[in-house]
Motif scaffolding. Structure first.
Motif, PDB file in Angstrom:
ATOM      1  N   PRO A 271      -4.723  -1.880  -3.520  1.00 61.21           N
ATOM      2  CA  PRO A 271      -3.491  -2.149  -3.592  1.00 61.21           C
ATOM      3  C   PRO A 271      -2.688  -1.515  -4.931  1.00 61.21           C
ATOM      4  O   PRO A 271      -3.365  -0.988  -5.477  1.00 61.21           O
ATOM      5  CB  PRO A 271      -3.575  -3.882  -4.223  1.00 61.21           C
ATOM      6  CG  PRO A 271      -4.969  -3.596  -4.808  1.00 61.21           C
ATOM      7  CD  PRO A 271      -5.678  -2.858  -4.112  1.00 61.21           C
ATOM      8  N   VAL A 272      -1.344  -1.578  -4.758  1.00 63.20           N
ATOM      9  CA  VAL A 272      -0.709  -0.782  -5.771  1.00 63.20           C
ATOM     10  C   VAL A 272       0.328  -2.043  -6.402  1.00 63.20           C
ATOM     11  O   VAL A 272       0.725  -2.976  -5.764  1.00 63.20           O
ATOM     12  CB  VAL A 272       0.237   0.243  -5.621  1.00 63.20           C
ATOM     13  CG1 VAL A 272      -0.847   1.420  -4.925  1.00 63.20           C
ATOM     14  CG2 VAL A 272       1.111   0.170  -4.366  1.00 63.20           C
ATOM     15  N   PRO A 273       0.614  -2.065  -7.829  1.00 66.49           N
ATOM     16  CA  PRO A 273       1.543  -2.765  -8.625  1.00 66.49           C
ATOM     17  C   PRO A 273       3.030  -2.669  -7.913  1.00 66.49           C
ATOM     18  O   PRO A 273       3.139  -1.302  -7.565  1.00 66.49           O
ATOM     19  CB  PRO A 273       1.507  -2.560  -9.718  1.00 66.49           C
ATOM     20  CG  PRO A 273       0.915  -1.010 -10.007  1.00 66.49           C
ATOM     21  CD  PRO A 273       0.163  -0.733  -8.805  1.00 66.49           C
ATOM     22  N   LEU A 274       3.722  -3.483  -7.777  1.00 64.40           N
ATOM     23  CA  LEU A 274       5.122  -3.495  -7.406  1.00 64.40           C
ATOM     24  C   LEU A 274       5.878  -2.528  -8.333  1.00 64.40           C
ATOM     25  O   LEU A 274       6.870  -1.659  -7.602  1.00 64.40           O
ATOM     26  CB  LEU A 274       5.665  -4.876  -7.288  1.00 64.40           C
ATOM     27  CG  LEU A 274       7.264  -4.732  -6.820  1.00 64.40           C
ATOM     28  CD1 LEU A 274       7.433  -4.244  -5.510  1.00 64.40           C
ATOM     29  CD2 LEU A 274       7.980  -6.099  -6.880  1.00 64.40           C
TER      30      LEU A 274
ATOM     31  N   SER B 206      -9.082   2.685  -3.307  1.00 64.42           N
ATOM     32  CA  SER B 206      -8.433   1.983  -4.408  1.00 64.42           C
ATOM     33  C   SER B 206      -8.447   2.470  -5.605  1.00 64.42           C
ATOM     34  O   SER B 206      -9.202   3.421  -5.876  1.00 64.42           O
ATOM     35  CB  SER B 206      -9.255   0.650  -4.441  1.00 64.42           C
ATOM     36  OG  SER B 206      -9.287  -0.278  -3.237  1.00 64.42           O
ATOM     37  N   PRO B 207      -7.340   2.326  -6.182  1.00 58.52           N
ATOM     38  CA  PRO B 207      -7.311   2.484  -7.602  1.00 58.52           C
ATOM     39  C   PRO B 207      -8.534   2.053  -8.564  1.00 58.52           C
ATOM     40  O   PRO B 207      -8.729   0.761  -8.376  1.00 58.52           O
ATOM     41  CB  PRO B 207      -5.865   2.468  -8.190  1.00 58.52           C
ATOM     42  CG  PRO B 207      -5.462   1.153  -7.574  1.00 58.52           C
ATOM     43  CD  PRO B 207      -6.417   1.282  -6.165  1.00 58.52           C
TER      44      PRO B 207
ATOM     45  N   CYS C 158       0.892  -1.177  -0.002  1.00 53.20           N
ATOM     46  CA  CYS C 158       0.159   0.098   0.048  1.00 53.20           C
ATOM     47  C   CYS C 158       0.936   1.372  -0.031  1.00 53.20           C
ATOM     48  O   CYS C 158       2.146   1.257   0.366  1.00 53.20           O
ATOM     49  CB  CYS C 158      -1.023   0.020   1.103  1.00 53.20           C
ATOM     50  SG  CYS C 158      -0.317   0.425   2.808  1.00 53.20           S
ATOM     51  N   THR C 159       0.214   2.428  -0.369  1.00 56.74           N
ATOM     52  CA  THR C 159       1.180   3.543  -0.376  1.00 56.74           C
ATOM     53  C   THR C 159       0.212   4.718   0.175  1.00 56.74           C
ATOM     54  O   THR C 159      -1.016   4.301   0.334  1.00 56.74           O
ATOM     55  CB  THR C 159       1.356   3.879  -1.864  1.00 56.74           C
ATOM     56  OG1 THR C 159       2.257   5.114  -1.850  1.00 56.74           O
ATOM     57  CG2 THR C 159       0.333   4.401  -2.600  1.00 56.74           C
ATOM     58  N   ALA C 160       0.727   5.652   0.593  1.00 54.46           N
ATOM     59  CA  ALA C 160      -0.208   6.712   1.577  1.00 54.46           C
ATOM     60  C   ALA C 160       0.249   8.105   0.752  1.00 54.46           C
ATOM     61  O   ALA C 160       1.302   8.297   0.533  1.00 54.46           O
ATOM     62  CB  ALA C 160      -0.081   6.665   2.829  1.00 54.46           C
ATOM     63  N   GLY C 161      -0.425   9.177   1.097  1.00 56.44           N
ATOM     64  CA  GLY C 161       0.080  10.491   0.675  1.00 56.44           C
ATOM     65  C   GLY C 161      -1.126  11.542   1.260  1.00 56.44           C
ATOM     66  O   GLY C 161      -1.804  11.090   2.008  1.00 56.44           O
TER      67      GLY C 161
END
Length: 275
Positions: free
Chosen positions: A40-43, A80-81, A25-28
């Protein structure tokens, strides 16, 4: 929420989970200073983009992406995207570190907690706050503990069912399991001592880079990690924690559901007031 502009500030180190969505996961931070979690996000997104033959992280880049609220996550910051292949992603300008991270401070330090108990209270109903910037009063040091050296078999099997990350067939090789856990010990403004696990991508990358530079000597590699987090940061930098809850422990109403998901560390500047 549709097309949204986000300043990326956090990438977590991938961890095994029964929920396939939560491996990465990523945050901003949004333009108004509020936090957002995207998973989720791709590697490939976690690693960044290749520029001049080198991988460059998306960290501290503004991006635009089409996102939607997660119906399976009670945490209000979780999205989620809409397109898992990120075909709609627009990578915008990067915020640099000029003037001792001045522009980054305008967004990352809009709301800073100094009382950890207050933050824990806000993580409870009805707010369910799960992302924040926290400034410790004192960082006491770092603990390092041995951990399992291999991913759980259930996670390896799960990864064989699909390739969300669009990488090689053996993710356990691409994403090596960290054989150690890293913790910061600190105090807040109340004087209470706490300990939080550090789960961001940077500390994992630092460990593997240190291991390579010491030709596989784990003891020396750990000393390099500890020197960076316990000496260099504390002597030269004003350290803030980006903290977030894990869904599992937040749902279970753990006494403290937070972990450190990133650090914000401009140089110390005694002539400038804290933001």
């Amino acid at each position: 929420m549709a097309l949204t502009k986000v300043l990326l500030t956090v990438n977590t180190y991938p961890l095994p989970s029964r929920s396939y969505d939560e491996l990465v996961c990523t945050a901003g931070i949004l333009e108004d200073g509020s936090w957002i979690r995207i998973y989720p996000v791709p590697l490939s997104f976690l690693l960044g983009q290749k520029i001049a033959g080198k991988m460059k992280s998306f960290k501290y880049n503004w991006i635009e992406i089409d996102i939607e609220e997660r119906s399976d996550d009670f945490r209000p910051e979780s999205y989620s995207p809409k397109n898992y292949n990120f075909k709609d992603l627009k990578v915008l300008e990067r915020i640099d570190t000029k003037s001792n991270w001045y522009l980054r401070k305008q967004f990352c330090l809009k709301e800073v907690y100094t009382n950890f108990e207050k933050l824990i209270e806000e993580s409870k109903e009805p707010n369910y706050k799960s992302l924040a910037t926290f400034k410790p009063t004192e960082i006491i040091g770092m603990d390092i503990e041995p951990d399992e050296r291999e991913w759980k078999n259930e996670w390896k099997e799960l990864r064989k069912q699909g390739d969300l990350f669009n990488q090689e067939k053996k993710p356990e090789i691409l994403i090596p399991k960290l054989p150690y856990k890293f913790f910061y010990k600190f105090k807040d403004e109340t004087g209470k001592q706490r300990r939080l696990m550090i789960e961001d991508w940077e500390i994992g990358a630092l460990y593997w880079n240190s291991l390579r530079s010491t030709e596989g000597n784990e003891s020396k590699a750990l000393n390099l990690v500890k020197n960076r987090y316990e000496k260099e940061f504390l002597e030269k930098n004003e350290v803030y924690f980006f903290v977030g809850t894990t869904k599992q422990w937040h749902m279970r109403k753990a006494p403290n559901p937070f972990v450190i998901i990133g650090l914000f560390y401009p140089l110390k500047d005694p002539q400038t007031k804290l933001f």
